[in-house]
Write an enzyme that holds these catalytic residues in place. Structure first.
Site: not given
Length: 405
Positions: A7, A14, A98, A186, A214, A247, A289, A337, A339, A390
């Site tokens: 991923n 990952k 992915r 997503h 998400h 973003r 963050d 994260g 959510g 995922e």
């Protein structure tokens, strides 16, 4: 069946290895027998790889300029040293990747061929921070594992059945014919969370109208009806829709024309501004963050408070859009994260939909368990916090594809 999952993110890689025994997939995601994570930007001078297997955790410094070599080194830890879990790399039956952007060509998981690789490469302009890394992972597996089966699981696939009224932009139709349309992203997470929600509630997915949220550094919503994504917030690229960590999400497109004409910003400067310097970071002036934003708000930081307020406003407006597409809602799902971890985001979001009879249990919301309902018993809309998996979703797609082959 031994399934390796890769991923790749914009600055990370990952990986994990699942071992599935028996003739059916387990009801709940099993723990991988081996896990690895590479952070290419861990330090100005080196990348960092973390390996976990057999109760052992190791850290290894890497040269970020030698990424293929580093991925090969990561794979070697599967069969050597304290983290050894297999005798030889050929014990791996299939590798699942992915892939963020699959364009219009792929609506399901697909065995990787030269044609598939060419498509991923051709779509790099639409996913410049992700698709190159996916190709890198595929190439690393080819060099290290030879002809092992590789499967691409596309983030865009779950949204491929969106009706045209949701997928086509109101610009000259010829651009749709050239591939400019809303793809959505997503999808692996949205699909998994929708299916998991149905299982948690003991209902058929087809009977539910869901909005899956998400919310991570990147964020998107999906409106799911009859098990199909009929609308989503991300579009031609992952920039559209919600305000995110760095973003902007959707803005008036004329702003870009104005900035080009009046301030001389070119495409690259606009791209950096919208993708790297906007969102929570752009408004707070300090960080994208949500954990920082939450702490700064409590300390009285007005810009952090404003960033949070805009975030919730945009989130609720986009939920309203999904709600209209569904013509009602049975379940609201929070994942990823923010959510999963931010009680204040869930609380403030749900407050705006109390007019629907939606009520959350504030104690459950503060510390929800994994895959938990946080709405009250008399709420007309059920609210769940679902831990997105995922990697496991990718492994499941691989298992199904290999058993169909």
């Amino acid at each position: 069946m031994k399934i390796l999952v890769l991923n790749a993110g914009s600055s990370s890689q990952k990986s994990c290895l699942y071992e599935i025994t028996g003739e059916k997939l387990p009801e709940n995601p099993p723990k991988p027998i081996w896990e690895a994570a590479i952070d290419w930007t861990a330090n100005d001078n080196y990348g960092l790889m973390e390996i976990a297997a057999n109760g052992v955790k190791k850290e290894i410094k890497l040269d970020p300029e030698k990424r293929l070599e580093s991925i090969a080194k990561m794979l070697e830890t599967l069969r050597k040293g304290e983290t050894k879990v297999i005798e030889k790399l050929s014990d791996i039956d299939v590798v699942g990747h992915r892939v963020v952007h699959g364009g219009s060509d792929y609506s399901e998981a697909t065995f990787i061929t030269d044609k598939v690789k060419a498509t991923i490469k051709n779509l790099i302009p639409l996913a410049p921070t992700h698709n190159p890394n996916h190709l890198e992972g595929i190439e690393a597996i080819e060099q290290t594992l030879g002809n092992v089966a590789q499967i691409a699981v596309f983030d865009t696939a779950f949204h491929s059945k969106m009706p045209k009224k949701a997928a086509i932009y109101p610009i000259p139709y010829e651009w749709f014919e050239k591939g400019i349309r809303r793809y959505g992203f997503h999808g692996t997470s949205h699909k998994y969370c929708a299916q998991k929600t149905a299982k948690i509630l003991g209902k058929s997915l087809e009977s539910l109208r869901l909005i899956t949220c998400h919310l991570g550094n990147g964020a998107s919503l999906a409106a799911v009806r009859n098990g199909i994504s009929i609308n989503t917030t991300m579009g031609f690229t992952p920039l559209e829709g919600l305000m995110m960590g760095t973003r902007s999400g959707s803005i008036d497109p004329a702003i870009l024309i104005y900035l080009m004409r009046e301030y001389g910003l070119d495409a690259e400067k606009l791209n950096i501004m919208l993708n790297k310097e906007s969102g929570l970071k752009g408004i707070s002036g300090k960080s994208g963050d949500m954990r920082y934003i939450d702490t700064a708000m409590q300390e009285g930081d007005e810009r952090a408070q404003l960033a949070f307020d805009i975030y919730i406003h945009q989130l609720c407006c986009c939920i309203g859009k999904m709600l209209a597409s569904l013509g009602g809602i049975d379940v609201l799902v929070f994942t990823a994260g923010i959510g999963e971890r931010s009680a204040i985001v869930r609380e403030k979001t749900c407050e705006n939909f109390e007019f629907l009879g939606l009520k959350i249990d504030r104690e459950k919301n503060i510390k929800p368990g994994i895959d938990t309902e946080i709405s009250t018993s008399n709420s007309k809309v059920q609210v769940l916090v679902v831990h997105t998996e995922e990697d496991w979703a990718i492994a499941c797609e691989c298992w199904q594809k290999m058993n169909q082959a």
